[in-house]
Motif scaffolding. Sequence first.
Motif, PDB file in Angstrom:
ATOM      1  N   GLN A  20       3.634   3.946  10.231  1.00 14.02           N
ATOM      2  CA  GLN A  20       2.908   3.705   8.997  1.00 14.02           C
ATOM      3  C   GLN A  20       3.811   3.938   7.794  1.00 14.02           C
ATOM      4  OE1 GLN A  20      -0.419   6.441   9.402  1.00 14.02           O
ATOM      5  NE2 GLN A  20       0.585   7.949   8.098  1.00 14.02           N
ATOM      6  N   ILE A  21       3.439   3.303   6.695  1.00 14.20           N
ATOM      7  CA  ILE A  21       4.155   3.433   5.423  1.00 14.20           C
ATOM      8  C   ILE A  21       3.101   3.690   4.351  1.00 14.20           C
ATOM      9  CG2 ILE A  21       5.532   2.253   3.668  1.00 14.20           C
ATOM     10  CD1 ILE A  21       6.701   0.530   5.895  1.00 14.20           C
ATOM     11  N   THR A  22       3.382   4.607   3.460  1.00 10.56           N
ATOM     12  CA  THR A  22       2.475   4.894   2.355  1.00 10.56           C
ATOM     13  C   THR A  22       3.072   4.334   1.069  1.00 10.56           C
ATOM     14  OG1 THR A  22       1.707   6.902   3.453  1.00 10.56           O
ATOM     15  CG2 THR A  22       1.305   6.729   1.080  1.00 10.56           C
ATOM     16  N   LYS A  23       2.265   3.564   0.348  1.00 10.37           N
ATOM     17  CA  LYS A  23       2.671   2.954  -0.918  1.00 10.37           C
ATOM     18  C   LYS A  23       1.558   3.157  -1.939  1.00 10.37           C
ATOM     19  CE  LYS A  23       6.529   0.737   0.259  1.00 10.37           C
ATOM     20  NZ  LYS A  23       7.777   0.824  -0.468  1.00 10.37           N
ATOM     21  N   GLN A  24       1.929   2.989  -3.197  1.00  7.77           N
ATOM     22  CA  GLN A  24       0.944   3.050  -4.272  1.00  7.77           C
ATOM     23  C   GLN A  24       0.716   1.637  -4.797  1.00  7.77           C
ATOM     24  OE1 GLN A  24       2.011   5.474  -7.639  1.00  7.77           O
ATOM     25  NE2 GLN A  24      -0.118   5.810  -8.162  1.00  7.77           N
ATOM     26  N   VAL A  63      -7.781 -10.372  -3.560  1.00  8.38           N
ATOM     27  CA  VAL A  63      -6.876  -9.922  -4.605  1.00  8.38           C
ATOM     28  C   VAL A  63      -5.458  -9.854  -4.062  1.00  8.38           C
ATOM     29  CG1 VAL A  63      -8.580  -8.564  -5.896  1.00  8.38           C
ATOM     30  CG2 VAL A  63      -7.270  -7.470  -4.076  1.00  8.38           C
ATOM     31  N   VAL A  64      -4.516  -9.853  -4.990  1.00  9.04           N
ATOM     32  CA  VAL A  64      -3.107  -9.576  -4.681  1.00  9.04           C
ATOM     33  C   VAL A  64      -2.813  -8.248  -5.360  1.00  9.04           C
ATOM     34  CG1 VAL A  64      -0.714 -10.288  -4.995  1.00  9.04           C
ATOM     35  CG2 VAL A  64      -2.494 -12.008  -4.701  1.00  9.04           C
ATOM     36  N   PHE A  65      -2.160  -7.337  -4.630  1.00 10.40           N
ATOM     37  CA  PHE A  65      -1.725  -6.119  -5.309  1.00 10.40           C
ATOM     38  C   PHE A  65      -0.272  -5.814  -4.995  1.00 10.40           C
ATOM     39  CE2 PHE A  65      -4.340  -4.572  -1.666  1.00 10.40           C
ATOM     40  CZ  PHE A  65      -3.420  -3.824  -0.963  1.00 10.40           C
ATOM     41  N   GLY A  66       0.401  -5.295  -6.017  1.00  6.52           N
ATOM     42  CA  GLY A  66       1.803  -4.911  -5.891  1.00  6.52           C
ATOM     43  C   GLY A  66       1.934  -3.555  -5.259  1.00  6.52           C
ATOM     44  N   LEU A  67       2.953  -3.406  -4.408  1.00  3.94           N
ATOM     45  CA  LEU A  67       3.227  -2.135  -3.727  1.00  3.94           C
ATOM     46  C   LEU A  67       4.440  -1.467  -4.382  1.00  3.94           C
ATOM     47  CD1 LEU A  67       2.935  -3.430  -0.051  1.00  3.94           C
ATOM     48  CD2 LEU A  67       1.212  -2.157  -1.338  1.00  3.94           C
ATOM     49  N   THR A 102      -7.412   6.657  -1.347  1.00  2.42           N
ATOM     50  CA  THR A 102      -6.444   6.285  -0.312  1.00  2.42           C
ATOM     51  C   THR A 102      -7.126   5.333   0.661  1.00  2.42           C
ATOM     52  OG1 THR A 102      -5.253   8.367  -0.491  1.00  2.42           O
ATOM     53  CG2 THR A 102      -4.975   7.140   1.559  1.00  2.42           C
ATOM     54  N   HIS A 103      -6.482   4.179   0.887  1.00  4.78           N
ATOM     55  CA  HIS A 103      -6.996   3.157   1.797  1.00  4.78           C
ATOM     56  C   HIS A 103      -6.062   3.067   3.004  1.00  4.78           C
ATOM     57  CE1 HIS A 103      -9.388   1.610  -1.602  1.00  4.78           C
ATOM     58  NE2 HIS A 103      -8.276   1.726  -2.312  1.00  4.78           N
ATOM     59  N   LYS A 104      -6.604   3.195   4.206  1.00  2.00           N
ATOM     60  CA  LYS A 104      -5.823   2.989   5.425  1.00  2.00           C
ATOM     61  C   LYS A 104      -6.104   1.575   5.906  1.00  2.00           C
ATOM     62  CE  LYS A 104      -5.581   7.777   6.850  1.00  2.00           C
ATOM     63  NZ  LYS A 104      -5.851   8.750   7.903  1.00  2.00           N
ATOM     64  N   ILE A 105      -5.042   0.743   5.982  1.00  4.96           N
ATOM     65  CA  ILE A 105      -5.238  -0.655   6.351  1.00  4.96           C
ATOM     66  C   ILE A 105      -4.246  -1.082   7.431  1.00  4.96           C
ATOM     67  CG2 ILE A 105      -6.338  -1.351   4.198  1.00  4.96           C
ATOM     68  CD1 ILE A 105      -3.711  -2.293   3.130  1.00  4.96           C
ATOM     69  N   LYS A 106      -4.710  -1.976   8.284  1.00  4.29           N
ATOM     70  CA  LYS A 106      -3.870  -2.520   9.356  1.00  4.29           C
ATOM     71  C   LYS A 106      -2.893  -3.536   8.774  1.00  4.29           C
ATOM     72  CE  LYS A 106      -7.637  -2.394  12.693  1.00  4.29           C
ATOM     73  NZ  LYS A 106      -8.588  -3.246  13.426  1.00  4.29           N
ATOM     74  N   ILE A 107      -1.702  -3.622   9.389  1.00  4.99           N
ATOM     75  CA  ILE A 107      -0.718  -4.627   9.004  1.00  4.99           C
ATOM     76  C   ILE A 107       0.041  -5.056  10.258  1.00  4.99           C
ATOM     77  CG2 ILE A 107       0.965  -2.857   8.344  1.00  4.99           C
ATOM     78  CD1 ILE A 107       1.938  -4.809   6.134  1.00  4.99           C
ATOM     79  N   GLY A 153      -3.061   2.435  -9.043  1.00  5.66           N
ATOM     80  CA  GLY A 153      -2.974   3.878  -8.845  1.00  5.66           C
ATOM     81  C   GLY A 153      -3.479   4.351  -7.501  1.00  5.66           C
ATOM     82  N   ASP A 154      -4.268   3.510  -6.797  1.00  3.47           N
ATOM     83  CA  ASP A 154      -4.725   3.879  -5.451  1.00  3.47           C
ATOM     84  C   ASP A 154      -3.525   3.932  -4.507  1.00  3.47           C
ATOM     85  OD1 ASP A 154      -7.348   3.835  -6.344  1.00  3.47           O
ATOM     86  OD2 ASP A 154      -7.958   2.099  -5.145  1.00  3.47           O
ATOM     87  N   THR A 155      -3.688   4.627  -3.412  1.00  2.36           N
ATOM     88  CA  THR A 155      -2.672   4.721  -2.368  1.00  2.36           C
ATOM     89  C   THR A 155      -3.123   3.879  -1.180  1.00  2.36           C
ATOM     90  OG1 THR A 155      -2.057   6.945  -3.065  1.00  2.36           O
ATOM     91  CG2 THR A 155      -1.457   6.326  -0.817  1.00  2.36           C
ATOM     92  N   VAL A 156      -2.169   3.158  -0.579  1.00  6.70           N
ATOM     93  CA  VAL A 156      -2.458   2.432   0.659  1.00  6.70           C
ATOM     94  C   VAL A 156      -1.552   2.965   1.757  1.00  6.70           C
ATOM     95  CG1 VAL A 156      -3.387   0.320  -0.330  1.00  6.70           C
ATOM     96  CG2 VAL A 156      -0.956   0.507   0.000  1.00  6.70           C
TER      97      VAL A 156
END
Length: 74
Positions: A51-55, A69-73, A3-8, A35-38
Amino acid sequence: MVTHKIKILPEYFKAVAEGRKTFEIRNNDRNYREGDTVVLQEWDGQYTGFQITKQIGFVTDFEQKPGYVVFGLV
């Protein structure tokens, strides 16, 4: 899985919340993987408390600056 906590920023947070923004472009300093969670934490100079949680559904570095990198949510 990690799980990664990131600012937006608020404008991007709103777009994710509304379903209009389904990807992130990030420095891959955290080794993002499918498969990681952001946990996207709204940041306007300080955390707003929203906050919003996405995979992460897909990751690619195609046509990105080195280290990014680009990653899909999903």
